[in-house]
Scaffold this motif. Structure first.
Motif, PDB file in Angstrom:
ATOM      1  N   THR A 118      12.148 -19.744  -6.172  1.00 53.77           N
ATOM      2  CA  THR A 118      12.039 -21.587  -6.025  1.00 53.77           C
ATOM      3  C   THR A 118      10.697 -21.533  -5.025  1.00 53.77           C
ATOM      4  O   THR A 118      10.149 -22.625  -5.600  1.00 53.77           O
ATOM      5  CB  THR A 118      13.185 -21.447  -4.832  1.00 53.77           C
ATOM      6  OG1 THR A 118      14.658 -21.474  -5.419  1.00 53.77           O
ATOM      7  CG2 THR A 118      13.244 -23.173  -4.381  1.00 53.77           C
ATOM      8  N   TYR A 119      10.468 -20.756  -4.228  1.00 53.38           N
ATOM      9  CA  TYR A 119       9.070 -20.832  -3.758  1.00 53.38           C
ATOM     10  C   TYR A 119       7.902 -21.073  -4.757  1.00 53.38           C
ATOM     11  O   TYR A 119       6.926 -21.820  -4.606  1.00 53.38           O
ATOM     12  CB  TYR A 119       8.852 -19.630  -2.922  1.00 53.38           C
ATOM     13  CG  TYR A 119       9.681 -19.739  -1.424  1.00 53.38           C
ATOM     14  CD1 TYR A 119      10.223 -20.756  -1.002  1.00 53.38           C
ATOM     15  CD2 TYR A 119       9.997 -18.505  -1.253  1.00 53.38           C
ATOM     16  CE1 TYR A 119      11.143 -20.428   0.099  1.00 53.38           C
ATOM     17  CE2 TYR A 119      10.860 -18.073   0.199  1.00 53.38           C
ATOM     18  CZ  TYR A 119      11.386 -19.280   0.853  1.00 53.38           C
ATOM     19  OH  TYR A 119      12.312 -19.139   1.524  1.00 53.38           O
ATOM     20  N   GLY A 120       8.149 -20.037  -5.581  1.00 52.69           N
ATOM     21  CA  GLY A 120       7.032 -19.952  -6.745  1.00 52.69           C
ATOM     22  C   GLY A 120       6.870 -21.207  -7.520  1.00 52.69           C
ATOM     23  O   GLY A 120       5.787 -21.568  -7.682  1.00 52.69           O
ATOM     24  N   LEU A 121       8.099 -21.703  -8.054  1.00 52.64           N
ATOM     25  CA  LEU A 121       8.164 -23.071  -8.754  1.00 52.64           C
ATOM     26  C   LEU A 121       7.487 -24.177  -8.001  1.00 52.64           C
ATOM     27  O   LEU A 121       7.017 -25.017  -8.815  1.00 52.64           O
ATOM     28  CB  LEU A 121       9.498 -23.146  -9.113  1.00 52.64           C
ATOM     29  CG  LEU A 121      10.227 -22.530  -9.993  1.00 52.64           C
ATOM     30  CD1 LEU A 121      11.761 -22.573 -10.404  1.00 52.64           C
ATOM     31  CD2 LEU A 121       9.537 -22.099 -11.551  1.00 52.64           C
ATOM     32  N   LEU A 122       7.867 -24.228  -6.866  1.00 52.61           N
ATOM     33  CA  LEU A 122       7.371 -25.261  -5.934  1.00 52.61           C
ATOM     34  C   LEU A 122       5.806 -25.272  -5.878  1.00 52.61           C
ATOM     35  O   LEU A 122       5.169 -26.284  -5.950  1.00 52.61           O
ATOM     36  CB  LEU A 122       7.975 -25.499  -4.547  1.00 52.61           C
ATOM     37  CG  LEU A 122       9.465 -25.642  -4.630  1.00 52.61           C
ATOM     38  CD1 LEU A 122      10.023 -25.653  -3.257  1.00 52.61           C
ATOM     39  CD2 LEU A 122       9.584 -27.191  -5.077  1.00 52.61           C
TER      40      LEU A 122
END
Length: 486
Positions: A118-122
């Motif tokens: 999730t962090y990576g996608l954002l």
């Protein structure tokens, strides 16, 4: 102001903006090494490798296409800008929406915790939305604004890293049900690396948001088709390049036994950071040189100028190679204070030389950019990616990260040679090959003697460095004076 002085000025400013984010990565290495340990550092390094690939895919060559179309179709400048902005914005929003829906599946497939994905996608989405505004600053020769925002991003990122790793642990020791205790992850500290990055990317996007209004949204189907056609080979080359740059960490994670994979990635990635000095120089130079190449493509002495620039890039790169190797014992104690990481130091000379080859390749790539033959550049990068993948698959099971370092050097060296060969056939530039080759071979030889024969002896290494600097000075003295007087 001469073209060389203007180039060096812009390269310095862009370089400062580029060096600082990379320098942040170096500054934080001792902290990460001390706090995270080899396993969690390996998680950080492997996920960041995926983000490198994601950044390339989400920008899909539009950055280079923007430069080309702004210069080639100057009467349609506003339409080019608004079309590129609309394209990147729509594609990024679609990407983020779809991937967040299948976040858990991605996490399971890649073997990461869902929150890391999730962090990576954002982070990917926010960075993609910042691509066009930053390109606009470069295209409109506003290096100071570009640099100021980049440096601000670095400060925010650094500030939150220091808070999460140095301040928060102390605050969390207070009242049991306090807010600080609730957000402190004792066993999951690597999450803070991604959270700090995410916060910095979000704030940077907000700072850049006014440019969205200034550029404006709009869409020209014909311009977009032309830009995509030009950008697609750049995208393929970018994907291939990201494979060369990052897939070694990814393949180490999946090809080595699970009980040692993350630790091996961790020690390799930490020592790989010592090669960042060459990367900083090459990246800063590329950011300054790319607009310069396009702006001076029609100049009378363009080819001779390109040749001179490439020679001095090679000289400075050779000096950096030798300095890092000669003083590697000092650098390792400052940047990688834990001895458990030093076992991978043997990859540093290979990585430095590989990044020097890559920097020269970027200089040589001018021929296919100014002649609109970007597909050949894509083919060259694909060859490099093929070499990277094949050698990693063959060598990692045998010699672990040593195989990854050898693969990186083989890939970048091959790309450099192929670009020179095809460039001379399509857009012959009078490169001083003999002198460039002599400098690189001499610096490589001196580095090998210092590192492998005398085991980093400072006195001998320093003497070799001084000999090299004197040889360069006396060989180039006349031309340096001429350039400075221009």
């Amino acid at each position: 102001m001469s073209v060389f002085k203007k180039l060096f000025k812009q390269t310095f400013i862009y370089g400062l903006a580029t060096v600082l984010p990379r320098a942040l990565a170096i500054v934080l290495v001792p902290l990460y090494v001390s706090v995270l340990g080899t396993n969690q550092y390996g998680v950080y390094a492997s996920l960041m490798a995926f983000l490198i690939l994601g950044n390339v895919v989400l920008s899909y060559g539009m950055e280079t296409a923007f430069f080309r179309f702004i210069n080639k179709h100057s009467p349609l400048k506003n339409q080019v800008q608004s079309t590129a902005l609309t394209s990147l914005t729509v594609s990024t929003i679609l990407f983020l929406t779809i991937t967040l829906v299948i976040n858990d599946s991605i996490a399971s497939f890649l073997e990461f915790k869902p929150e890391y994905i999730t962090y990576g996608l954002l982070i990917l989405a926010l960075d993609a939305l910042a691509v066009l505004p930053f390109v606009w600053y470069r295209a409109n020769e506003k290096p100071m604004k570009y640099a100021a925002i980049k440096i601000f991003n670095v400060c925010v990122n650094l500030g939150f890293n220091l808070f999460f790793f140095l301040v928060l642990p102390h605050w969390a020791k207070g009242v049991e049900d306090s807010f600080w205790k609730a957000i402190y992850f004792e066993e999951n500290k690597v999450a803070y690396v991604f959270i700090a990055n995410l916060i910095a990317s979000a704030i940077t996007f907000l700072v850049l948001l006014p440019l969205y209004i200034k550029i404006g949204f709009g869409f020209s189907k014909d311009i977009w088709k032309g830009m995509i056609k030009y950008a697609f080979p750049v995208l393929i080359a970018g994907i291939a390049f990201s494979i060369n740059e990052a897939f070694d960490k990814i393949l180490l994670k999946y090809l080595l036994p699970k009980n040692i994979a993350e630790a091996e990635v961790g020690v390799y990635a930490a020592c790989y950071k010592l090669g960042v000095f060459m990367t900083l120089f090459a990246t800063a130079f590329r950011l300054g040189i790319e607009p310069f190449f396009f702006n001076h493509a029609q100049s009378k002495n363009a080819k001779q100028t390109y040749a001179t620039i490439t020679k001095y890039f090679s000289i400075f790169g050779s000096i950096i190679l030798l300095i890092v190797i000669v003083y590697i014992d000092i650098f390792k104690r400052i940047l990688i204070p834990k001895e458990e990481y030093w076992e991978a130091l043997s990859v540093v000379p290979l990585i430095l030389l590989a990044n020097l080859c890559l920097g020269i390749y970027h200089n040589l790539s001018v021929w296919y950019k100014v002649t609109d033959k970007t597909k050949i550049g894509a083919y060259i990068s694909i060859v490099g990616a093929f070499i990277t993948l094949v050698l990693n698959f063959l060598l990692i099971p045998l010699i672990s990260y040593q195989g990854s370092a050898i693969a990186t050097l083989a890939a970048y060296g091959s790309m450099m040679l192929l670009s020179y060969y095809f460039g001379q056939r399509n857009y012959a530039v009078p490169y001083d090959v003999k002198r460039i080759g002599a400098y690189i071979l001499l610096a490589t030889g001196f580095s090998a003697v210092s590192f492998y024969v005398f085991d980093g002896n400072l006195a001998i290494g320093t003497a070799l460095l001084l000999v090299f600097l004197l040889l360069v000075f006396f060989s180039e003295k006349k031309e340096i004076k001429r350039i400075l007087k221009a």
